[in-house]
Write a protein that holds these residues in place. Sequence first.
Motif, PDB file in Angstrom:
ATOM      1  N   SER A   1      43.717  44.864  39.026  1.00  0.00           N
ATOM      2  CA  SER A   1      43.986  43.515  39.543  1.00  0.00           C
ATOM      3  C   SER A   1      43.212  43.206  40.819  1.00  0.00           C
ATOM      4  O   SER A   1      43.377  42.128  41.388  1.00  0.00           O
ATOM      5  CB  SER A   1      45.492  43.344  39.795  1.00  0.00           C
ATOM      6  OG  SER A   1      45.934  44.299  40.754  1.00  0.00           O
ATOM      7  N   HIS A   2      42.352  44.127  41.252  1.00  0.00           N
ATOM      8  CA  HIS A   2      41.578  43.917  42.466  1.00  0.00           C
ATOM      9  C   HIS A   2      40.594  42.764  42.263  1.00  0.00           C
ATOM     10  O   HIS A   2      39.837  42.733  41.302  1.00  0.00           O
ATOM     11  CB  HIS A   2      40.811  45.192  42.823  1.00  0.00           C
ATOM     12  CG  HIS A   2      40.087  45.109  44.129  1.00  0.00           C
ATOM     13  ND1 HIS A   2      40.701  45.310  45.335  1.00  0.00           N
ATOM     14  CD2 HIS A   2      38.776  44.830  44.422  1.00  0.00           C
ATOM     15  CE1 HIS A   2      39.820  45.182  46.314  1.00  0.00           C
ATOM     16  NE2 HIS A   2      38.654  44.881  45.777  1.00  0.00           N
ATOM     17  N   LYS A   3      40.597  41.796  43.153  1.00  0.00           N
ATOM     18  CA  LYS A   3      39.730  40.616  43.023  1.00  0.00           C
ATOM     19  C   LYS A   3      38.272  41.013  43.204  1.00  0.00           C
ATOM     20  O   LYS A   3      37.917  41.747  44.126  1.00  0.00           O
ATOM     21  CB  LYS A   3      40.121  39.552  44.045  1.00  0.00           C
ATOM     22  CG  LYS A   3      39.354  38.230  43.870  1.00  0.00           C
ATOM     23  CD  LYS A   3      39.908  37.163  44.744  1.00  0.00           C
ATOM     24  CE  LYS A   3      39.103  35.872  44.610  1.00  0.00           C
ATOM     25  NZ  LYS A   3      39.065  35.363  43.224  1.00  0.00           N
ATOM     26  N   ASP A   4      37.429  40.495  42.319  1.00  0.00           N
ATOM     27  CA  ASP A   4      36.004  40.825  42.345  1.00  0.00           C
ATOM     28  C   ASP A   4      35.264  39.913  43.315  1.00  0.00           C
ATOM     29  O   ASP A   4      35.652  38.766  43.545  1.00  0.00           O
ATOM     30  CB  ASP A   4      35.405  40.690  40.942  1.00  0.00           C
ATOM     31  CG  ASP A   4      34.209  41.602  40.754  1.00  0.00           C
ATOM     32  OD1 ASP A   4      33.178  41.373  41.389  1.00  0.00           O
ATOM     33  OD2 ASP A   4      34.329  42.553  39.955  1.00  0.00           O
ATOM     34  N   VAL A   5      34.169  40.420  43.876  1.00  0.00           N
ATOM     35  CA  VAL A   5      33.347  39.628  44.798  1.00  0.00           C
ATOM     36  C   VAL A   5      32.359  38.747  44.041  1.00  0.00           C
ATOM     37  O   VAL A   5      31.746  37.852  44.625  1.00  0.00           O
ATOM     38  CB  VAL A   5      32.571  40.559  45.757  1.00  0.00           C
ATOM     39  CG1 VAL A   5      33.524  41.315  46.656  1.00  0.00           C
ATOM     40  CG2 VAL A   5      31.674  41.531  44.985  1.00  0.00           C
ATOM     41  N   ASP A   6      32.192  39.000  42.750  1.00  0.00           N
ATOM     42  CA  ASP A   6      31.244  38.262  41.924  1.00  0.00           C
ATOM     43  C   ASP A   6      32.025  37.481  40.869  1.00  0.00           C
ATOM     44  O   ASP A   6      32.746  38.056  40.061  1.00  0.00           O
ATOM     45  CB  ASP A   6      30.274  39.246  41.251  1.00  0.00           C
ATOM     46  CG  ASP A   6      29.119  38.544  40.549  1.00  0.00           C
ATOM     47  OD1 ASP A   6      29.339  37.450  40.005  1.00  0.00           O
ATOM     48  OD2 ASP A   6      28.004  39.112  40.533  1.00  0.00           O
ATOM     49  N   ASN A   7      31.883  36.151  40.872  1.00  0.00           N
ATOM     50  CA  ASN A   7      32.626  35.315  39.923  1.00  0.00           C
ATOM     51  C   ASN A   7      32.281  35.637  38.472  1.00  0.00           C
ATOM     52  O   ASN A   7      33.124  35.501  37.583  1.00  0.00           O
ATOM     53  CB  ASN A   7      32.351  33.837  40.197  1.00  0.00           C
ATOM     54  CG  ASN A   7      33.041  33.351  41.460  1.00  0.00           C
ATOM     55  OD1 ASN A   7      34.073  33.901  41.864  1.00  0.00           O
ATOM     56  ND2 ASN A   7      32.484  32.331  42.097  1.00  0.00           N
ATOM     57  N   PHE A   8      31.040  36.057  38.237  1.00  0.00           N
ATOM     58  CA  PHE A   8      30.623  36.405  36.879  1.00  0.00           C
ATOM     59  C   PHE A   8      31.510  37.512  36.322  1.00  0.00           C
ATOM     60  O   PHE A   8      32.020  37.424  35.200  1.00  0.00           O
ATOM     61  CB  PHE A   8      29.162  36.847  36.874  1.00  0.00           C
ATOM     62  CG  PHE A   8      28.692  37.391  35.547  1.00  0.00           C
ATOM     63  CD1 PHE A   8      28.236  36.551  34.549  1.00  0.00           C
ATOM     64  CD2 PHE A   8      28.724  38.765  35.291  1.00  0.00           C
ATOM     65  CE1 PHE A   8      27.821  37.052  33.322  1.00  0.00           C
ATOM     66  CE2 PHE A   8      28.300  39.286  34.075  1.00  0.00           C
ATOM     67  CZ  PHE A   8      27.847  38.418  33.079  1.00  0.00           C
ATOM     68  N   PHE A   9      31.704  38.567  37.120  1.00  0.00           N
ATOM     69  CA  PHE A   9      32.506  39.703  36.657  1.00  0.00           C
ATOM     70  C   PHE A   9      33.996  39.391  36.669  1.00  0.00           C
ATOM     71  O   PHE A   9      34.739  39.877  35.805  1.00  0.00           O
ATOM     72  CB  PHE A   9      32.207  40.933  37.509  1.00  0.00           C
ATOM     73  CG  PHE A   9      30.883  41.557  37.205  1.00  0.00           C
ATOM     74  CD1 PHE A   9      30.697  42.326  36.064  1.00  0.00           C
ATOM     75  CD2 PHE A   9      29.795  41.361  38.043  1.00  0.00           C
ATOM     76  CE1 PHE A   9      29.470  42.895  35.775  1.00  0.00           C
ATOM     77  CE2 PHE A   9      28.561  41.931  37.759  1.00  0.00           C
ATOM     78  CZ  PHE A   9      28.400  42.698  36.617  1.00  0.00           C
ATOM     79  N   GLN A  10      34.452  38.573  37.612  1.00  0.00           N
ATOM     80  CA  GLN A  10      35.866  38.201  37.634  1.00  0.00           C
ATOM     81  C   GLN A  10      36.214  37.390  36.394  1.00  0.00           C
ATOM     82  O   GLN A  10      37.245  37.630  35.742  1.00  0.00           O
ATOM     83  CB  GLN A  10      36.183  37.387  38.898  1.00  0.00           C
ATOM     84  CG  GLN A  10      37.661  37.046  39.070  1.00  0.00           C
ATOM     85  CD  GLN A  10      38.534  38.289  39.210  1.00  0.00           C
ATOM     86  OE1 GLN A  10      38.300  39.130  40.060  1.00  0.00           O
ATOM     87  NE2 GLN A  10      39.553  38.403  38.360  1.00  0.00           N
ATOM     88  N   ASN A  11      35.344  36.444  36.041  1.00  0.00           N
ATOM     89  CA  ASN A  11      35.568  35.647  34.831  1.00  0.00           C
ATOM     90  C   ASN A  11      35.498  36.512  33.577  1.00  0.00           C
ATOM     91  O   ASN A  11      36.270  36.313  32.633  1.00  0.00           O
ATOM     92  CB  ASN A  11      34.535  34.525  34.748  1.00  0.00           C
ATOM     93  CG  ASN A  11      34.718  33.472  35.831  1.00  0.00           C
ATOM     94  OD1 ASN A  11      35.820  33.287  36.342  1.00  0.00           O
ATOM     95  ND2 ASN A  11      33.650  32.771  36.178  1.00  0.00           N
ATOM     96  N   GLU A  12      34.577  37.473  33.588  1.00  0.00           N
ATOM     97  CA  GLU A  12      34.440  38.352  32.425  1.00  0.00           C
ATOM     98  C   GLU A  12      35.685  39.226  32.264  1.00  0.00           C
ATOM     99  O   GLU A  12      36.143  39.463  31.142  1.00  0.00           O
ATOM    100  CB  GLU A  12      33.202  39.233  32.575  1.00  0.00           C
ATOM    101  CG  GLU A  12      32.870  40.075  31.358  1.00  0.00           C
ATOM    102  CD  GLU A  12      32.500  39.239  30.148  1.00  0.00           C
ATOM    103  OE1 GLU A  12      32.676  39.739  29.012  1.00  0.00           O
ATOM    104  OE2 GLU A  12      32.041  38.095  30.320  1.00  0.00           O
ATOM    105  N   ARG A  13      36.235  39.692  33.371  1.00  0.00           N
ATOM    106  CA  ARG A  13      37.451  40.496  33.311  1.00  0.00           C
ATOM    107  C   ARG A  13      38.611  39.671  32.763  1.00  0.00           C
ATOM    108  O   ARG A  13      39.406  40.165  31.945  1.00  0.00           O
ATOM    109  CB  ARG A  13      37.789  41.035  34.699  1.00  0.00           C
ATOM    110  CG  ARG A  13      36.905  42.204  35.126  1.00  0.00           C
ATOM    111  CD  ARG A  13      36.988  42.458  36.622  1.00  0.00           C
ATOM    112  NE  ARG A  13      38.340  42.716  37.074  1.00  0.00           N
ATOM    113  CZ  ARG A  13      38.672  42.892  38.351  1.00  0.00           C
ATOM    114  NH1 ARG A  13      37.726  42.825  39.292  1.00  0.00           N
ATOM    115  NH2 ARG A  13      39.911  43.152  38.698  1.00  0.00           N
ATOM    116  N   ASN A  14      38.703  38.404  33.198  1.00  0.00           N
ATOM    117  CA  ASN A  14      39.784  37.535  32.706  1.00  0.00           C
ATOM    118  C   ASN A  14      39.627  37.276  31.203  1.00  0.00           C
ATOM    119  O   ASN A  14      40.602  37.337  30.446  1.00  0.00           O
ATOM    120  CB  ASN A  14      39.775  36.210  33.471  1.00  0.00           C
ATOM    121  CG  ASN A  14      40.122  36.377  34.945  1.00  0.00           C
ATOM    122  OD1 ASN A  14      40.754  37.363  35.327  1.00  0.00           O
ATOM    123  ND2 ASN A  14      39.704  35.434  35.772  1.00  0.00           N
TER     124      ASN A  14
END
Length: 372
Positions: free
Chosen positions: A165-178
């Motif tokens: 659940s650690h927030k990513d610094v890169d939106n690309f990877f955060q969106n991919e994780r979601n």
Amino acid sequence: MEGSSAESALSVSANSIRITDLTQDGDVLMFAITSQKLNSSAGVCVFREHEDFEWLQQSLFSQENVPGLQGIIFPPLPPKALPLQSNMQTKALKQLGFLALGQDWQGYCKALEFYLQQVATHPTLCKCKALDSFLINSESPGKQRGRKGIFNRLSQAVEEMRKESHKDVDNFFQNERNKNTNITALSKIATEKLIDVVMTEQKLALACGHFSTSLHLCVNQDDAAAVAFSKVCLKLSDIIEAVKQNFEKVASNNLTTLGLGLDLESRYQEAEKEMLFRRTCKLIELETVKKSTEKAKANKREVMEEFQKAVEKEFNLISSVAKEEIERFHSSRVNVLKNFLIGWCEQQLNTARECAELYSQHLEACRNMYSE
């Protein structure tokens, strides 16, 4: 799921890899793997058990001179098959899903074959010497002791699920994780629903078989009325047998096409999830190092800054490789699922045509029987 061809890294053609036979000795399944030598008409055949596949997968994880290895989405190896025993059926179904439902392990062999093809066509993994050894050496490699790979080194981190659940610094990877979280859940639900459908079709086929057999018990030749009734029972038995065969074919089609596609999709989503988690662990490591560097005393700051640069360089490399892998993964998974869906539609249409023709024949026979 599919990669650009890199066959030059292998001594065999990646597209020629097939599992052509299976033998069972007790609880051990032995797979015959054939392939074609490059620039040659010579073929190769080796025999491997699941332990050998595990050795190959561990060898892929253990490569030390591959930059950004932790950013790779490794082709998922199907779990080890369990012996076909009634008391193990529930456990096998939970562990293997569709791969536990097919006859003679056909679906399982196809899944292993697809795994080898995916490794052999991966632009990076195909260069692993262990893969070529696995495909051409007659001696089994499974008993060799594998080195500890990235998954072993991260085993402690994997247990700390809070990092997911650690927030990513890169939106690309955060969106991919979601997206991965959502698709993984939906894939599992779709797989479970189709398994229920297939098992219901198999149960209906079994019930039809019992009903068809029972109708033969009604045959009686004592008088004219009994003979007429017996003819009806026999004709009805033939019709129920046709229904049974249709259920069996439809269930088999579901297993060998859409079922395998959903199984592969589900396992690949898990493989991407593991890759994203490895990158998240490296991100947390980098953030921890940065905090330590800021708090470091003057006499240690220079050393900490160098260490921070090294960790940051490794993280950036992993992220770069991961982005390429994700783009490649999304592009190929659409084609793979499309091919499975096309195959599923074609097989079910063919089965429906065959069934309709057979029912028409039975209907005509019934009409003739009553017109006599």
